[in-house]
Design an enzyme around this catalytic site. Structure first.
Site, mmCIF file in Angstrom:
data_model
loop_
_atom_site.group_PDB
_atom_site.id
_atom_site.type_symbol
_atom_site.label_atom_id
_atom_site.label_comp_id
_atom_site.label_asym_id
_atom_site.label_seq_id
_atom_site.Cartn_x
_atom_site.Cartn_y
_atom_site.Cartn_z
ATOM 1 C CB THR A 1 -62.715 33.939 11.722
ATOM 2 O OG1 THR A 1 -63.289 33.049 12.698
ATOM 3 C CG2 THR A 1 -61.300 33.503 11.410
ATOM 4 C CG ASP A 2 -68.734 36.593 11.121
ATOM 5 O OD1 ASP A 2 -69.211 36.113 12.164
ATOM 6 O OD2 ASP A 2 -69.376 37.339 10.360
ATOM 7 C CD1 TRP A 3 -69.881 31.857 16.228
ATOM 8 C CD2 TRP A 3 -68.409 33.495 15.963
ATOM 9 N NE1 TRP A 3 -69.464 32.265 17.482
ATOM 10 C CE2 TRP A 3 -68.563 33.260 17.348
ATOM 11 C CE3 TRP A 3 -67.508 34.473 15.567
ATOM 12 C CZ2 TRP A 3 -67.869 33.968 18.335
ATOM 13 C CZ3 TRP A 3 -66.810 35.184 16.540
ATOM 14 C CH2 TRP A 3 -66.995 34.930 17.890
#
Length: 790
Positions: free
Chosen positions: A705-707
């Site tokens: 995932t992105d953060w």
């Protein structure tokens, strides 16, 4: 204003603490040696120079040695080396501004004027304010320029150089305001004064993405030259001086179309929505729109750029292989072209292979870029033959009724830049690639998922598994994952819990893999991630490379690959395993705040550049993580905004660049985006990650995932929430590792294992599938072929 800034920085520190004090670089100063990877400075300088795009020149450039120039504009000192945020906040060991570059070149410049700018910019009242996260400057307020200052400088100086700068960044969109997209009154006054006093005036634009350029027409012949220098990294001043004085002949070409007005961009009415954006323009992004139906709106076209010399292109042959000989994308069309330097100085030329498809039942753009190449440096009179190839996928159109890439019958004409190169005639429709319908309400996604659920690995064994035995061939990966407990399988699906993990280099973005002691005891080593495209974002001094747009404007994949090979060497020096790069979202609209990180409006150029970055880094044993997959085309409400688009636009524009990168460079990891795509967040999007990325493209790497991600339940399987929903989509790892955004929280939210073994709940086979993807990454970058730890 000062009080507002203090309050903002205080609030940012609160956010930093909650996130692990590793997000905002201005709060995490660098320490240690000012290490510089051998050779990287020279490559940054060369890349910055090759990315410069000369838009206009009446002969004032290159500047002549010995003639005095007068430099106007505060960015001569307060240079924007890159944009802001995770893609730019690098602690460079040094930064060369324009005046330092001119000094290093031995240039003669107006000293009293330079001193006036130094005094003004250095004063407490006017010192450049770098702002704080999401509140960075879009420009630095210009020094008021009285007419007599320009007139005085013109008495001794032969030419004027006016520098104008802009920046944006993560969580910081460009805006339709003076000082961002438009020039300020002070900048216009500066141009008025300088062009009135000087016969020869050159303008240098220190920008990361396209801004309004209509003023270049209004000033007309009063401007002798216009040069876009972009944001060239820590060697910016030296790179620009090389071009200004002809040490490097400008050979950059635009990676985007520059329209006369913002309103001319086809996405202008559908950008910046806080809940959703309709991609009403479909596939007609950038030149696909302008060259098809709005040529009069173009100020400087995609691929445009001048040189100090002149080239002649002579296509020698165009041939197409028999259909099917080109692999999964069909036949291959090959053009051989001779490029000759017919001017008076050495230089390099970019050759673009364009296809003009026939009209048919499917609406098409006037032409599409299918391949490109760049010559070596050619001396006057010297020639070079280049061979450019494209497969049928590059010239096909996606038919949403048949869910296939097609070539419709008719004549396919090709051109080398604007020189006709030949054609071929297709008698009947050819299916290039058959696909599945994706990201559409018509799809029975529930059944599609059930039909493709994985089986479970071998029965658990008593012997404790050791990952090194898998690396050496003594054990199989199936046997290893079969020996992992449920808690260990769960831990492999998330990072360590926060940014700046103590398991990695100071300032790291997060750690995955060996995040709990039990896994580390089994040889699963921590995998350390770091931002970003412009260099390593650590609490260390790291090389700052040119922004993505500047690199794309080089049109030089070999140069970009070599540059990132040295970034890969720097990763090894600092103990970084995964570079969270390249950023490669399409420049759908010039206002996107992270356009500087990304490459182009065109998916082919974007994909080729991204593949070069990946090959460079991974040649040194590290990993790259192309991002953000997919349709992350604005910063406004990026974590909730829905990108609504047709399947054709999705496949031909916004996925095509990722496909090229995947097929040509095999990145070890891929990062999803924050936004929704047709109503489904990318980090839960089964069709994007499984149907397209893994099944259609054959991707075998890890997806993260992105953060952080949005909490949600699965519409198809109501029992699945959050991490279970994510793992079912084959998004392997939640980064940086927890759902609560709380520092030092190393446990998950419990959602993954909650339904394990229940009807329609998460299956052990799915957990083991994710574990394999993560463990294969650990093997690739942490172990040698004999099982020894690197």
């Amino acid at each position: 204003m000062k009080l507002k800034k203090k309050i903002g920085k205080f609030m940012q520190r609160v956010v930093d603490h909650a996130m692990g004090n590793g997000l905002m670089q201005e709060e995490t100063a660098a320490s240690g040696e000012k290490y510089i990877t051998p050779g990287i400075s020279a490559l940054i300088r060369r890349s910055g120079a090759e990315g410069c795009v000369l838009l206009k020149n009446d002969g004032v450039l290159p500047l002549k040695e010995g003639e005095e120039i007068a430099v106007f504009g505060r960015c001569q000192l307060d240079w924007f080396c890159v944009g802001y945020g995770s893609g730019g906040d690098v602690h460079a060991p040094y930064r060369v501004n324009l005046m330092e570059g001119l000094g290093n070149m031995g240039a003669k410049y107006n000293r009293p004027l330079a001193q006036a700018y130094r005094a003004w910019c250095g004063s407490e009242e006017h010192r450049a304010d770098e702002g704080w996260w999401g509140h960075w400057p879009m420009n630095h307020p210009e020094m008021p320029l009285a007419a007599h200052m320009a007139e005085s400088a013109a008495k001794t100086s032969d030419a004027a150089l006016v520098v104008i700068g802009r920046a944006a960044g993560e969580d910081r969109e460009n805006t339709l305001e003076k000082g961002s997209y438009y020039l300020t009154e002070e900048e216009l006054a500066m141009l008025d004064a300088v062009t009135a006093a000087f016969r020869r005036t050159a303008v240098v634009l220190n920008i990361g993405s396209i801004m309004d350029m209509e003023w270049t027409e209004r000033y007309g012949e009063r401007l002798s030259a216009v040069l876009i220098a972009w944001q060239g990294g820590m060697e910016s001043g030296n790179a620009l001086a090389d071009v200004l004085y002809g040490k490097v002949n400008p050979c950059g070409r635009l990676a985007d179309t520059i329209a006369r007005r913002y309103e001319d961009y086809p996405s202008s009415g559908h950008f910046g929505g806080r809940e959703y954006n309709e991609y009403a323009e479909g596939i007609f992004v950038g030149y696909r729109h302008f060259d098809t139906c709005a040529k009069e709106a173009v100020l400087y076209p995609f691929g445009y750029g001048l040189s100090y010399t002149e080239f002649r292109l002579m296509p020698k042959s165009l041939k197409r292989s028999a259909h099917g000989a080109g692999g999964p994308e069909g036949a291959v069309t090959e053009m051989v072209v001779e490029v000759k330097n017919i001017g008076g100085c050495s230089g390099r030329e970019v050759v673009m292979l364009w296809c003009h498809p026939p009209k048919g039942c499917i609406e098409k753009p006037a032409h599409v870029l299918t391949a490109f190449a760049k010559t070596r440096e050619l001396a006057p009179g010297e020639s070079q033959e280049l061979t450019l190839k494209c497969d049928d996928k590059a010239i096909s159109s996606y038919d949403e009724r048949r869910h296939a890439f097609l070539l419709e019958p008719g004549e396919y004409r090709f051109a080398a830049n604007d020189v006709e190169a030949g054609s071929f005639l297709l008698q009947e429709t050819a299916v290039v690639e058959k696909c599945e319908a994706v990201c559409s309400p018509e799809v029975n996604l529930r059944q599609r998922i059930l039909d493709n659920l994985p089986g479970e690995a071998a029965v658990k064994r008593d012997k404790a598994p050791i990952l090194g035995d898998v690396a050496s061939g003594k054990d199989t990966m199936d046997d290893f994952v079969a020996g992992l407990s449920d808690d260990e399988l769960e831990a492999l699906t998330r990072g360590h819990g926060m940014m700046n993990s103590p398991l990695g280099a100071p300032g790291n973005a997060g750690v995955l893999g060996g995040v709990i002691p039990g896994l580390r005891e089994k040889g699963v080593l921590p995998v350390v991630c770091a931002d970003g495209p412009a260099g390593l974002r650590l609490q260390k001094y790291c090389a700052l490379v040119p922004c993505g747009t500047a690199l794309a404007c080089t049109w030089n994949c070999e140069l970009v690959e070599e540059l990132y090979r040295l970034v890969g060497a720097e990763m090894k020096h600092y103990g970084v395993d995964v570079l969270l790069a390249p950023g490669m979202n399409i420049h759908r609209n010039p206002l996107c705040g992270r356009n500087f990180e990304y490459f182009s409006e065109d998916p082919l150029l974007s994909g080729k550049m991204a593949a070069a970055v990946v090959r460079g880094v991974q040649s040194m044993g590290g990993a790259c993580c192309p991002k953000h997959f997919a349709c992350n085309n604005q910063e406004t409400k990026r974590n909730i905004c829905d990108s609504r688009l047709s399947e054709r636009a999705l496949r031909e524009i916004y996925l095509r660049n990722f496909e090229i990168c995947i097929r040509e460079s095999s990145p070890h990891t891929v990062m999803t985006s924050y936004n929704k795509v047709n109503g489904v967040w990318s980090h839960y999007n089964y069709d994007l990650v499984t149907t397209v990325l893994r099944r259609e493209w054959g991707y075998e790497g890890m997806v993260m995932t992105d953060w952080w991600m949005q909490k949600s339940g699965s519409p198809e399987f109501p029992k699945l929430k959050n991490n279970a929903y994510r793992v079912r989509a084959q998004v392997d790892v939640l980064m940086p590792g927890d759902m609560g955004h709380v520092a030092k929280k190393y446990k998950s939210d419990g959602s993954l294992l909650k339904t394990l073994g229940q009807p329609e709940g998460i299956t052990r086979g799915e957990l083991q599938r994710t574990a394999r993807n993560v463990l294969e990454l650990v093997l690739k970058i942490k172990y040698g072929e004999k099982g020894e730890k690197r």
